[in-house]
Design a protein around this motif. Structure first.
Motif, PDB file in Angstrom:
ATOM      1  N   MET A  76       0.810  -1.221   0.000  1.00 21.58           N
ATOM      2  CA  MET A  76       0.000   0.000   0.000  1.00 21.58           C
ATOM      3  C   MET A  76       0.844   1.273   0.000  1.00 21.58           C
ATOM      4  N   TYR A 133     -13.373  -5.466   8.393  1.00 18.83           N
ATOM      5  CA  TYR A 133     -13.450  -6.938   8.253  1.00 18.83           C
ATOM      6  C   TYR A 133     -13.808  -7.201   6.792  1.00 18.83           C
ATOM      7  N   SER A 155     -13.134  -5.697   2.137  1.00 14.58           N
ATOM      8  CA  SER A 155     -12.691  -6.358   0.906  1.00 14.58           C
ATOM      9  C   SER A 155     -13.763  -6.270  -0.170  1.00 14.58           C
ATOM     10  N   HIS A 174     -12.127  -3.961  -3.088  1.00 12.76           N
ATOM     11  CA  HIS A 174     -11.585  -4.731  -4.214  1.00 12.76           C
ATOM     12  C   HIS A 174     -12.559  -4.840  -5.377  1.00 12.76           C
TER      13      HIS A 174
HETATM   14  P1  TYD Z   1      -5.262   2.003   7.000  1.00 11.47           P
HETATM   15  O1  TYD Z   1      -4.447   3.180   6.780  1.00 11.47           O
HETATM   16  O2  TYD Z   1      -4.695   0.851   7.735  1.00 11.47           O
HETATM   17  O3  TYD Z   1      -6.579   2.368   7.810  1.00 11.47           O
HETATM   18  P2  TYD Z   1      -7.879   3.289   7.697  1.00 11.47           P
HETATM   19  O4  TYD Z   1      -8.016   3.934   6.382  1.00 11.47           O
HETATM   20  O5  TYD Z   1      -8.959   2.278   7.958  1.00 11.47           O
HETATM   21  O6  TYD Z   1      -7.750   4.245   8.842  1.00 11.47           O
HETATM   22  O7  TYD Z   1      -5.747   1.542   5.585  1.00 11.47           O
HETATM   23  C1  TYD Z   1      -6.449   0.482   5.353  1.00 11.47           C
HETATM   24  C2  TYD Z   1      -6.694   0.530   3.859  1.00 11.47           C
HETATM   25  O8  TYD Z   1      -6.791  -0.799   3.359  1.00 11.47           O
HETATM   26  C3  TYD Z   1      -7.967   1.248   3.516  1.00 11.47           C
HETATM   27  O9  TYD Z   1      -7.757   2.133   2.443  1.00 11.47           O
HETATM   28  C4  TYD Z   1      -8.876   0.129   3.076  1.00 11.47           C
HETATM   29  C5  TYD Z   1      -7.926  -0.914   2.572  1.00 11.47           C
HETATM   30  N1  TYD Z   1      -8.445  -2.299   2.675  1.00 11.47           N
HETATM   31  C6  TYD Z   1      -8.653  -3.026   1.518  1.00 11.47           C
HETATM   32  O10 TYD Z   1      -8.411  -2.538   0.412  1.00 11.47           O
HETATM   33  N2  TYD Z   1      -9.120  -4.307   1.627  1.00 11.47           N
HETATM   34  C7  TYD Z   1      -9.402  -4.879   2.807  1.00 11.47           C
HETATM   35  O11 TYD Z   1      -9.833  -6.059   2.862  1.00 11.47           O
HETATM   36  C8  TYD Z   1      -9.166  -4.115   4.006  1.00 11.47           C
HETATM   37  C9  TYD Z   1      -9.432  -4.719   5.353  1.00 11.47           C
HETATM   38  C10 TYD Z   1      -8.683  -2.820   3.878  1.00 11.47           C
END
Ligand code: TYD
Ligand code: ADP
Length: 220
Positions: free
Chosen positions: A67, A112, A116, A120
């Motif tokens: 990411m 959770y 996804s 996705h």
């Molecule tokens: P993160 O910076 O950890 O947290 P948040 O935005 O929730 O504060 O980023 C998580 C990123 O991962 C968010 O952009 C969503 C993405 N993601 C997916 O693409 N697929 C998934 O299954 C999950 C759980 C998260």
């Protein structure tokens, strides 16, 4: 079974723990609401554990590297890694969700499988994403999935206040798409899942009251 102790008070609670999943686009206020919810559970002397996806496991670390652009791969590989991270999140015997619930601990997760389904399915068919996650939903379905619905513009403003984002425009169109995909996924799964939608365009305390008002019945 070896298990990391949850951040809880020592309280007697019978039966299985509840599993609450918080969902929403980036900046929707999930972690803020988890703090409020955790405070409530603490007041009620309910044993709880808070967690998030992607996790801090080796698989979760690989996802973080992807990411941040340190590692490059195909979108399908990323979607599959999230499934692997989730299965490990559920099953590992150090702090796995399934054994915790079995012990009577309530688990609150920041994201959770609906994450996804929403994130996705922007790039690939939602049914593929749902079936790729079917092991997870067989193992643990949330007691409730709480979706904090926030206007993408509001979420972006909140993110921009805290973080440096150079591709705000691109981000906005993506947040709009992801929000739509969430709503599509909820509609698709409404007979199989317990989904609670809350209006996240309000002050945090009001949202917290609303969420607790809808979850309280699971903790009586
Ligand atoms: P993160 O910076 O950890 O947290 P948040 O935005 O929730 O504060 O980023 C998580 C990123 O991962 C968010 O952009 C969503 C993405 N993601 C997916 O693409 N697929 C998934 O299954 C999950 C759980 C998260
Ligand atoms: P998420 O975990 O969904 O990414 P956060 O809880 O981290 O969201 O919130 C993102 C930012 O918005 C934080 O700076 C937080 O303080 C702020 N925030 C959260 N909820 C609200 C709200 N209801 N109203 C205004 N600002 C909020």
């Amino acid at each position: 079974m070896a298990m990391k102790k949850a951040a809880t008070e020592d309280v007697v609670q019978t039966g299985k723990g509840k599993f609450i999943a918080l969902e929403g686009i980036d900046g929707s206020g999930k972690s803020t609401q988890i703090q409020y919810l955790a405070e409530r559970l603490k007041e009620k002397q309910i044993r709880y554990y808070t967690t998030m996806e992607p996790t801090d496991s080796p698989i979760g670390s690989l996802i973080h590297q992807i990411m941040t652009g340190r590692v490059k791969t195909d979108n399908r590989v990323i979607a599959a890694l999230f499934v692997a991270d989730r299965l490990d999140h559920l099953l590992n015997d150090v702090n796995g969700i399934a054994p915790m619930l079995e012990e009577g601990i309530t688990v609150i997760s920041d994201r959770y499988y609906f994450s996804s389904y929403a994130y996705h399915s922007v790039d690939m068919p939602m049914d593929w994403v749902i079936s790729a996650n079917s092991q997870c939903s067989d193992i643990v379905k949330p007691t409730a999935t709480v979706f904090i619905d926030v206007a993408p513009d509001t979420a972006l403003e909140r993110i921009a206040k805290n973080r440096f984002h150079k591709e705000l425009f691109e981000k906005k169109s993506r947040l709009i798409q992801v929000r739509e995909k969430y709503l599509e996924a909820f509609e698709k799964q409404k007979d199989m899942e317990n989904i609670i939608l809350v209006d996240g365009n309000r002050p945090p305390e009001k949202i917290a009251e609303d969420i607790w008002g809808q979850l309280e019945k699971y903790f009586l």
